[in-house]
Motif scaffolding. Structure first.
Motif, PDB file in Angstrom:
ATOM      1  N   UNK A   1       0.814  -1.234   0.000  1.00  0.00           N
ATOM      2  CA  UNK A   1       0.000   0.000   0.000  1.00  0.00           C
ATOM      3  C   UNK A   1       0.836   1.267   0.000  1.00  0.00           C
ATOM      4  N   UNK A   2       1.652   1.398  -1.027  1.00  0.00           N
ATOM      5  CA  UNK A   2       2.528   2.565  -1.108  1.00  0.00           C
ATOM      6  C   UNK A   2       1.846   3.693  -1.885  1.00  0.00           C
ATOM      7  N   UNK A   3       1.934   4.910  -1.338  1.00  0.00           N
ATOM      8  CA  UNK A   3       1.435   6.082  -2.050  1.00  0.00           C
ATOM      9  C   UNK A   3       2.546   7.115  -2.151  1.00  0.00           C
ATOM     10  N   UNK A   4       2.708   7.686  -3.345  1.00  0.00           N
ATOM     11  CA  UNK A   4       3.629   8.811  -3.487  1.00  0.00           C
ATOM     12  C   UNK A   4       3.274   9.598  -4.738  1.00  0.00           C
ATOM     13  N   UNK A   5       3.596  10.890  -4.748  1.00  0.00           N
ATOM     14  CA  UNK A   5       3.328  11.697  -5.938  1.00  0.00           C
ATOM     15  C   UNK A   5       4.618  12.331  -6.414  1.00  0.00           C
ATOM     16  N   UNK A   6       4.737  12.376  -7.741  1.00  0.00           N
ATOM     17  CA  UNK A   6       5.932  12.955  -8.333  1.00  0.00           C
ATOM     18  C   UNK A   6       5.503  14.171  -9.147  1.00  0.00           C
ATOM     19  N   UNK A   7       6.126  15.320  -8.881  1.00  0.00           N
ATOM     20  CA  UNK A   7       5.773  16.541  -9.589  1.00  0.00           C
ATOM     21  C   UNK A   7       6.543  16.665 -10.885  1.00  0.00           C
ATOM     22  N   UNK A   8       6.035  17.553 -11.730  1.00  0.00           N
ATOM     23  CA  UNK A   8       6.651  17.774 -13.035  1.00  0.00           C
ATOM     24  C   UNK A   8       8.101  18.234 -12.847  1.00  0.00           C
ATOM     25  N   UNK A   9       8.995  17.595 -13.562  1.00  0.00           N
ATOM     26  CA  UNK A   9      10.383  18.047 -13.588  1.00  0.00           C
ATOM     27  C   UNK A   9      11.184  17.843 -12.320  1.00  0.00           C
ATOM     28  N   UNK A  10      10.667  17.082 -11.345  1.00  0.00           N
ATOM     29  CA  UNK A  10      11.450  16.925 -10.118  1.00  0.00           C
ATOM     30  C   UNK A  10      12.249  15.611 -10.099  1.00  0.00           C
ATOM     31  N   UNK A  11      13.262  15.589  -9.249  1.00  0.00           N
ATOM     32  CA  UNK A  11      14.124  14.417  -9.078  1.00  0.00           C
ATOM     33  C   UNK A  11      13.687  13.771  -7.777  1.00  0.00           C
ATOM     34  N   UNK A  12      12.969  12.654  -7.907  1.00  0.00           N
ATOM     35  CA  UNK A  12      12.407  11.984  -6.740  1.00  0.00           C
ATOM     36  C   UNK A  12      13.226  10.732  -6.449  1.00  0.00           C
ATOM     37  N   UNK A  13      13.846  10.689  -5.282  1.00  0.00           N
ATOM     38  CA  UNK A  13      14.690   9.533  -4.962  1.00  0.00           C
ATOM     39  C   UNK A  13      13.941   8.542  -4.078  1.00  0.00           C
ATOM     40  N   UNK A  14      13.973   7.281  -4.473  1.00  0.00           N
ATOM     41  CA  UNK A  14      13.399   6.215  -3.666  1.00  0.00           C
ATOM     42  C   UNK A  14      14.572   5.379  -3.148  1.00  0.00           C
ATOM     43  N   UNK A  15      14.774   5.414  -1.844  1.00  0.00           N
ATOM     44  CA  UNK A  15      15.979   4.814  -1.267  1.00  0.00           C
ATOM     45  C   UNK A  15      15.627   3.597  -0.431  1.00  0.00           C
ATOM     46  N   UNK A  16      16.441   2.567  -0.498  1.00  0.00           N
ATOM     47  CA  UNK A  16      16.205   1.399   0.342  1.00  0.00           C
ATOM     48  C   UNK A  16      17.231   0.325   0.079  1.00  0.00           C
ATOM     49  N   UNK A  17      17.250  -0.660   0.982  1.00  0.00           N
ATOM     50  CA  UNK A  17      18.189  -1.779   0.857  1.00  0.00           C
ATOM     51  C   UNK A  17      17.715  -2.754  -0.218  1.00  0.00           C
ATOM     52  N   UNK A  18      18.573  -3.717  -0.569  1.00  0.00           N
ATOM     53  CA  UNK A  18      18.149  -4.811  -1.449  1.00  0.00           C
ATOM     54  C   UNK A  18      16.948  -5.484  -0.808  1.00  0.00           C
ATOM     55  N   UNK A  19      15.972  -5.821  -1.632  1.00  0.00           N
ATOM     56  CA  UNK A  19      14.820  -6.556  -1.122  1.00  0.00           C
ATOM     57  C   UNK A  19      13.763  -5.697  -0.461  1.00  0.00           C
ATOM     58  N   UNK A  20      13.893  -4.366  -0.524  1.00  0.00           N
ATOM     59  CA  UNK A  20      12.897  -3.517   0.122  1.00  0.00           C
ATOM     60  C   UNK A  20      11.644  -3.352  -0.742  1.00  0.00           C
ATOM     61  N   UNK A  21      11.724  -3.741  -2.011  1.00  0.00           N
ATOM     62  CA  UNK A  21      10.548  -3.669  -2.880  1.00  0.00           C
ATOM     63  C   UNK A  21      10.565  -2.490  -3.840  1.00  0.00           C
ATOM     64  N   UNK A  22      11.673  -1.726  -3.845  1.00  0.00           N
ATOM     65  CA  UNK A  22      11.699  -0.518  -4.679  1.00  0.00           C
ATOM     66  C   UNK A  22      11.681  -0.828  -6.181  1.00  0.00           C
ATOM     67  N   UNK A  23      12.358  -1.881  -6.592  1.00  0.00           N
ATOM     68  CA  UNK A  23      12.336  -2.242  -8.007  1.00  0.00           C
ATOM     69  C   UNK A  23      10.953  -2.738  -8.430  1.00  0.00           C
ATOM     70  N   UNK A  24      10.314  -3.543  -7.581  1.00  0.00           N
ATOM     71  CA  UNK A  24       8.976  -4.053  -7.898  1.00  0.00           C
ATOM     72  C   UNK A  24       8.002  -2.893  -8.062  1.00  0.00           C
ATOM     73  N   UNK A  25       8.128  -1.896  -7.192  1.00  0.00           N
ATOM     74  CA  UNK A  25       7.265  -0.719  -7.291  1.00  0.00           C
ATOM     75  C   UNK A  25       7.466  -0.028  -8.637  1.00  0.00           C
ATOM     76  N   UNK A  26       8.739   0.166  -9.021  1.00  0.00           N
ATOM     77  CA  UNK A  26       9.010   0.895 -10.262  1.00  0.00           C
ATOM     78  C   UNK A  26       8.534   0.102 -11.474  1.00  0.00           C
TER      79      UNK A  26
END
Lengths: 253, 261
Positions: free
Chosen positions: B20-45
């Protein structure tokens, strides 16, 4: 006291291009020397020549005041015992068919006839394995596991335990944290630092990460395109007479 | 706002990978998603571009231009991918087919999005030039390029059709830190030129500090803390965020800089 000296080392893989071009370095007892540079700068080639994995084209390596090129069998064996290594990829460094216990005991069994350990005192092999695991902060239960059952960070701790098991004079660390997750990286750096304090061996720490090298090492050497550009003490990192390339590296971190 | 992820969940059978992840990305911004291996960041992307394998199930909403991207049929998604949302991956060798030249990859990309043949050549030349590769690279195969050069080529490819959002999944992790820095500066320069937003996935806190505008920290499939760079770097609240900051080795501040501040 100097542990190892490298004199005018040259190594080439392609005619006309030197991977290592006339590099001289020495490492003192109990010192950690950092070797920094980009991919392809020749830092790993230098380490491979030092370990005897690659043959150098010219130059000499002096250990115990003897060039190893002239060493006899016995001296060479002594050199191999005293110069241990930890590589970047811990999975490739551990035999998948051996239990952790057997990987850990391998160097000891190889060299036990001419070993006189100062730090490790044990009553049985079992006891020795437990001590080694404890030294690198791993649970004792891992002794009977196989490498694939361990995480990357745990496996790297095993290869470190194996390298220190016979109390070498020098450990060549070739990007030991590069394949690890960020939290494990920090933990391994800390472990390496504290092991050096208790056991007193020297390190040659090879990395592209200047900040990591800064954390662990007293002296830093910078290589680019096979050449050694700059060698300095940690405190001198911001001195104005640093090489331009060193300054460029500092800017990145 | 260019992209809004709302209650996104990715699961593998019973196992929940993104929770249940929610996040918003604005026009032209650099949004960093940080986490360890296995945190689920690649699956989200990967869920954003419908790139998940058939054994993984994504639910929730990914809103782009008023539509839920997760509900788009295959044809519509094909149109969106590349044109609106594009990717750069960690494994640069895997991003290219070994028996096609760089130019052929780009041709195929442009053809899929029905760009006229007359325009293609010029677009390819410009794209390569923008990432600092001269025209001779067009005729080369991927294995004839170094890691840094290949990652430049994948940036050229990803920005070819000026997408609104670029997802860079550990794009520099496999490179040494000097090459990584050059790639990220290039990306920053191109971002300012084209105005695309970047979802930047990484585990290296140092890159986050240097380049991002907003940061979200992910652990075990959940976002545990998010906010502006200012806030997360200087006043992190969560213990895990502090731990991540501490784990990345840094050089001490220069005496000069300390006295200035």
């Amino acid at each position: 006291m100097t542990v190892i000296e490298i004199h005018n080392l040259k190594k080439s893989y392609n005619p006309g291009k030197l991977a290592v071009n006339d590099v001289s370095l020495s490492i003192q007892k109990g010192e950690s020397l950092g070797l920094v540079g980009e991919s392809g700068c020749g830092k790993s080639t230098l380490a491979h020549c030092l370990l005897g994995v690659e043959k150098m084209d010219a130059g000499s390596i002096v250990y115990n005041e003897e060039p190893i090129a002239h060493a006899n069998r016995k001296q060479l064996r002594n050199y191999r015992r005293n110069v241990q290594t930890v590589f970047q990829n811990p999975t490739a460094s551990l035999n998948p068919k051996l239990k952790i216990r057997d990987s850990l005991l391998d160097p000891y069994l190889q060299f036990k006839d001419d070993l006189q350990l100062k730090h490790f005192h044990f009553t049985s092999k079992q006891d020795f394995v437990q001590q080694l695991l404890e030294t690198v902060e791993l649970p004792k239960g891992l002794a009977d596991r196989y490498p694939h059952e361990l995480s990357g960070g745990q496996k790297q701790r095993v290869t470190i335990a194996r390298a220190i098991s016979i109390e070498p004079k020098l450990i060549v660390l070739d990007e030991p944290t590069a394949s690890l997750d960020v939290l494990s990286q920090g933990a391994i750096l800390e472990l390496l630092g504290s092991l050096q304090q208790t056991l007193g061996m020297s390190y040659l720490f090879i990395s592209h990460d200047l900040a990591a090298v800064y954390q662990l090492c007293q002296r830093i050497a910078v290589m680019k395109d096979g050449e050694l550009l700059d060698v300095f003490r940690k405190e001198e990192i911001y001195d104005s007479n640093r090489h331009d390339y060193t300054k460029e590296l500092i800017d990145i971190f | 706002m260019i992209l809004a992820i709302e209650d996104l969940t990715v699961s593998h059978g019973e196992k929940i990978i993104v929770d249940k992840v929610s996040l918003t990305i604005d026009k032209g911004e650099w949004f960093a998603l940080v986490g360890q291996s296995g945190s689920g960041k690649t699956m989200l992307s990967q869920a954003v571009g419908q790139l998940l394998g058939p054994n993984l199930k994504a639910s929730g909403r990914v809103m782009y231009e008023g539509d839920n991207v997760l509900e788009h049929p295959k044809e519509k998604m094909n149109q969106l991918r590349g044109k609106a949302i594009s990717y750069i991956f960690q494994d640069y060798h895997g991003s290219f087919t070994p028996f096609l030249t760089i130019q052929q990859h780009m041709e195929e990309y442009l053809q899929t999005h029905s760009v006229q043949k007359a325009q293609r050549k010029e677009m390819i030349r410009e794209a390569l030039e923008s990432v600092g590769l001269d025209a001779s690279f067009a005729k080369r195969y991927s294995f004839q390029l170094s890691g840094g050069q290949l990652q430049r080529a994948s940036i050229a490819l990803a920005l070819l059709l000026e997408p609104d959002i670029l997802i860079a999944d550990e794009a520099t992790t496999a490179l040494d830190s000097v090459s990584a820095h050059r790639i990220l500066s290039l990306l920053q320069e191109l971002q300012q030129k084209t105005g695309c937003a970047i979802l930047f996935i990484t585990h290296d806190w140092r890159h986050v500090v240097r380049y991002s505008d907003k940061i979200a920290v992910m652990k075990d499939g959940k976002i545990i803390e998010s906010g502006t760079k200012q806030k997360l770097v200087h006043q992190p609240e969560h213990a895990y965020t502090k731990q991540l900051i501490q784990a990345a080795p840094t050089l001490p501040m220069r005496v000069m800089e300390v006295s200035k501040s």
